[in-house]
Design a protein around this motif. Structure first.
Motif, PDB file in Angstrom:
ATOM      1  N   THR A 199       7.223   2.941  -4.379  1.00 49.47           N
ATOM      2  CA  THR A 199       7.086   1.579  -3.842  1.00 49.47           C
ATOM      3  C   THR A 199       5.797   1.419  -3.051  1.00 49.47           C
ATOM      4  O   THR A 199       5.047   0.450  -3.244  1.00 49.47           O
ATOM      5  CB  THR A 199       8.291   1.252  -2.936  1.00 49.47           C
ATOM      6  N   GLU A 200       5.524   2.365  -2.171  1.00 47.11           N
ATOM      7  CA  GLU A 200       4.343   2.260  -1.309  1.00 47.11           C
ATOM      8  C   GLU A 200       3.048   2.491  -2.078  1.00 47.11           C
ATOM      9  O   GLU A 200       2.040   1.815  -1.815  1.00 47.11           O
ATOM     10  CB  GLU A 200       4.455   3.239  -0.138  1.00 47.11           C
ATOM     11  N   PHE A 201       3.049   3.437  -3.007  1.00 46.93           N
ATOM     12  CA  PHE A 201       1.844   3.658  -3.810  1.00 46.93           C
ATOM     13  C   PHE A 201       1.519   2.413  -4.634  1.00 46.93           C
ATOM     14  O   PHE A 201       0.359   2.050  -4.792  1.00 46.93           O
ATOM     15  CB  PHE A 201       2.027   4.862  -4.736  1.00 46.93           C
ATOM     16  N   ARG A 202       2.569   1.771  -5.158  1.00 47.27           N
ATOM     17  CA  ARG A 202       2.344   0.546  -5.934  1.00 47.27           C
ATOM     18  C   ARG A 202       1.789  -0.567  -5.045  1.00 47.27           C
ATOM     19  O   ARG A 202       0.900  -1.312  -5.453  1.00 47.27           O
ATOM     20  CB  ARG A 202       3.639   0.067  -6.582  1.00 47.27           C
ATOM     21  N   ALA A 203       2.316  -0.673  -3.834  1.00 46.69           N
ATOM     22  CA  ALA A 203       1.930  -1.774  -2.957  1.00 46.69           C
ATOM     23  C   ALA A 203       0.546  -1.573  -2.342  1.00 46.69           C
ATOM     24  O   ALA A 203      -0.237  -2.526  -2.232  1.00 46.69           O
ATOM     25  CB  ALA A 203       2.967  -1.937  -1.847  1.00 46.69           C
ATOM     26  N   SER A 204       0.225  -0.336  -1.949  1.00 47.98           N
ATOM     27  CA  SER A 204      -0.993  -0.107  -1.165  1.00 47.98           C
ATOM     28  C   SER A 204      -1.995   0.833  -1.818  1.00 47.98           C
ATOM     29  O   SER A 204      -3.133   0.934  -1.345  1.00 47.98           O
ATOM     30  CB  SER A 204      -0.618   0.460   0.212  1.00 47.98           C
ATOM     31  N   GLY A 205      -1.577   1.538  -2.861  1.00 53.30           N
ATOM     32  CA  GLY A 205      -2.468   2.525  -3.454  1.00 53.30           C
ATOM     33  C   GLY A 205      -2.264   3.898  -2.837  1.00 53.30           C
ATOM     34  O   GLY A 205      -1.718   4.036  -1.740  1.00 53.30           O
ATOM     35  N   PHE A 206      -2.730   4.915  -3.544  1.00 54.92           N
ATOM     36  CA  PHE A 206      -2.520   6.290  -3.106  1.00 54.92           C
ATOM     37  C   PHE A 206      -3.242   6.587  -1.789  1.00 54.92           C
ATOM     38  O   PHE A 206      -2.678   7.153  -0.864  1.00 54.92           O
ATOM     39  CB  PHE A 206      -2.998   7.258  -4.198  1.00 54.92           C
ATOM     40  N   ASP A 207      -4.513   6.213  -1.719  1.00 51.93           N
ATOM     41  CA  ASP A 207      -5.328   6.623  -0.573  1.00 51.93           C
ATOM     42  C   ASP A 207      -4.878   5.975   0.734  1.00 51.93           C
ATOM     43  O   ASP A 207      -4.914   6.601   1.788  1.00 51.93           O
ATOM     44  CB  ASP A 207      -6.802   6.311  -0.841  1.00 51.93           C
ATOM     45  N   ILE A 208      -4.460   4.726   0.681  1.00 45.96           N
ATOM     46  CA  ILE A 208      -4.080   4.009   1.901  1.00 45.96           C
ATOM     47  C   ILE A 208      -2.666   4.378   2.361  1.00 45.96           C
ATOM     48  O   ILE A 208      -2.378   4.411   3.559  1.00 45.96           O
ATOM     49  CB  ILE A 208      -4.207   2.489   1.690  1.00 45.96           C
ATOM     50  N   THR A 209      -1.787   4.657   1.429  1.00 40.09           N
ATOM     51  CA  THR A 209      -0.396   4.966   1.788  1.00 40.09           C
ATOM     52  C   THR A 209      -0.321   6.235   2.629  1.00 40.09           C
ATOM     53  O   THR A 209      -0.907   7.259   2.288  1.00 40.09           O
ATOM     54  CB  THR A 209       0.456   5.138   0.518  1.00 40.09           C
ATOM     55  N   SER A 210       0.402   6.160   3.728  1.00 40.44           N
ATOM     56  CA  SER A 210       0.565   7.323   4.608  1.00 40.44           C
ATOM     57  C   SER A 210       1.962   7.908   4.464  1.00 40.44           C
ATOM     58  O   SER A 210       2.901   7.229   4.038  1.00 40.44           O
ATOM     59  CB  SER A 210       0.340   6.918   6.064  1.00 40.44           C
ATOM     60  N   MET A 211       2.091   9.167   4.847  1.00 39.78           N
ATOM     61  CA  MET A 211       3.401   9.810   4.834  1.00 39.78           C
ATOM     62  C   MET A 211       4.323   9.150   5.858  1.00 39.78           C
ATOM     63  O   MET A 211       5.537   9.100   5.666  1.00 39.78           O
ATOM     64  CB  MET A 211       3.247  11.303   5.113  1.00 39.78           C
ATOM     65  N   ASP A 212       3.763   8.608   6.945  1.00 38.71           N
ATOM     66  CA  ASP A 212       4.567   7.885   7.937  1.00 38.71           C
ATOM     67  C   ASP A 212       5.216   6.658   7.291  1.00 38.71           C
ATOM     68  O   ASP A 212       6.401   6.380   7.522  1.00 38.71           O
ATOM     69  CB  ASP A 212       3.697   7.438   9.103  1.00 38.71           C
ATOM     70  N   LYS A 213       4.431   5.924   6.510  1.00 42.39           N
ATOM     71  CA  LYS A 213       4.949   4.724   5.859  1.00 42.39           C
ATOM     72  C   LYS A 213       6.018   5.074   4.835  1.00 42.39           C
ATOM     73  O   LYS A 213       7.044   4.398   4.729  1.00 42.39           O
ATOM     74  CB  LYS A 213       3.792   3.962   5.195  1.00 42.39           C
ATOM     75  N   ILE A 214       5.791   6.139   4.085  1.00 44.48           N
ATOM     76  CA  ILE A 214       6.781   6.582   3.097  1.00 44.48           C
ATOM     77  C   ILE A 214       8.077   6.963   3.804  1.00 44.48           C
ATOM     78  O   ILE A 214       9.174   6.610   3.360  1.00 44.48           O
ATOM     79  CB  ILE A 214       6.226   7.754   2.270  1.00 44.48           C
ATOM     80  N   ALA A 215       7.965   7.674   4.919  1.00 48.78           N
ATOM     81  CA  ALA A 215       9.152   8.072   5.680  1.00 48.78           C
ATOM     82  C   ALA A 215       9.917   6.845   6.162  1.00 48.78           C
ATOM     83  O   ALA A 215      11.151   6.779   6.058  1.00 48.78           O
ATOM     84  CB  ALA A 215       8.747   8.948   6.857  1.00 48.78           C
ATOM     85  N   ALA A 216       9.193   5.847   6.685  1.00 51.94           N
ATOM     86  CA  ALA A 216       9.847   4.635   7.195  1.00 51.94           C
ATOM     87  C   ALA A 216      10.556   3.890   6.067  1.00 51.94           C
ATOM     88  O   ALA A 216      11.692   3.427   6.231  1.00 51.94           O
ATOM     89  CB  ALA A 216       8.817   3.737   7.863  1.00 51.94           C
ATOM     90  N   THR A 217       9.909   3.770   4.928  1.00 48.80           N
ATOM     91  CA  THR A 217      10.504   3.054   3.796  1.00 48.80           C
ATOM     92  C   THR A 217      11.730   3.797   3.262  1.00 48.80           C
ATOM     93  O   THR A 217      12.711   3.180   2.851  1.00 48.80           O
ATOM     94  CB  THR A 217       9.461   2.866   2.680  1.00 48.80           C
ATOM     95  N   ALA A 218      11.671   5.132   3.293  1.00 53.66           N
ATOM     96  CA  ALA A 218      12.789   5.936   2.801  1.00 53.66           C
ATOM     97  C   ALA A 218      13.931   6.014   3.809  1.00 53.66           C
ATOM     98  O   ALA A 218      15.046   6.426   3.458  1.00 53.66           O
ATOM     99  CB  ALA A 218      12.306   7.345   2.471  1.00 53.66           C
TER     100      ALA A 218
END
Length: 202
Positions: free
Chosen positions: A21-40
């Motif tokens: 979801t986050e890679f699609r929305a923001s791209g690989f480089d911008i997406t952070s592990m913090d954001k992935i953790a929050a979304t998950a």
């Protein structure tokens, strides 16, 4: 009866889905592990327990993509059947995969993440080629049986794949068009078979 998934497996799946979801929305480089953790809905520590780096998380997404391709059983050449009915089964199976929303989501993520990384792009193209060998194997067998003219099996397989993806992959991945309905799939398959047999049938 399927056993329920363990909590750790559910968390791992939630992390993967959040990353997609986050890679699609923001791209690989911008997406952070913090954001992935929050979304998950898990802690950052939990994300790192499963995936030590963002690169490894992305690699796991690619592996899921390859697994979804590999799960579609290759259809072996059968001398007793017409070329048309065998090709129809092969190409319809391919289109069913290309119409799968999970597959398309994974493909979008993978393609977007490779745009600015030649190394990732080369890896993805190489792996995709490996997973599309089923049609090439079928073409080679049909040619060995004398039912196709002398040809380059890899080139011919890429032609067929290209005819399908022009309608059933690239518009969906790049323009977010909906997957093709069954009647349109049938039309594309029959047209591709007509062109292939007109060119290569012995």
């Amino acid at each position: 009866m399927t056993a329920p998934k363990r909590l750790t497996d559910r968390k791992r799946e939630a992390i993967l889905q959040a990353a997609i979801t986050e890679f699609r929305a923001s791209g690989f480089d911008i997406t952070s592990m913090d954001k992935i953790a929050a979304t998950a809905g898990v802690s950052k520590r939990t994300v790192y327990n499963h995936f030590p780096s963002k690169e490894e998380l992305f690699t796991e997404i690619l592996h899921k993509l390859w697994a979804s391709i590999r799960a579609r059983a290759d259809i072996l050449y059968q001398p007793g059947l017409t070329l048309r009915e065998q090709l129809r089964a092969l190409l319809l199976a391919k289109l069913q995969l290309l119409a799968d929303h999970n597959f398309l989501d994974l493909a979008r993520v993978a393609i977007a993440a490779t745009l600015h990384s030649p190394e990732r792009a080369q890896y993805m193209v190489a792996r995709m080629g490996e997973r599309e060998e089923g049609l090439m194997v079928w073409i080679r067998a049909a040619a060995a049986d004398g039912r196709l003219k002398p040809l380059d099996p890899d080139f011919a397989a890429q032609q067929l794949h290209g005819m399908l993806k022009t309608f059933a992959f690239w518009p969906q991945v790049t323009l977010n068009r909906p997957p093709l309905e069954a009647p349109e799939q049938q039309r594309i398959v029959e047209s591709a078979i007509d062109m292939f047999l007109a060119c290569y049938q012995a």
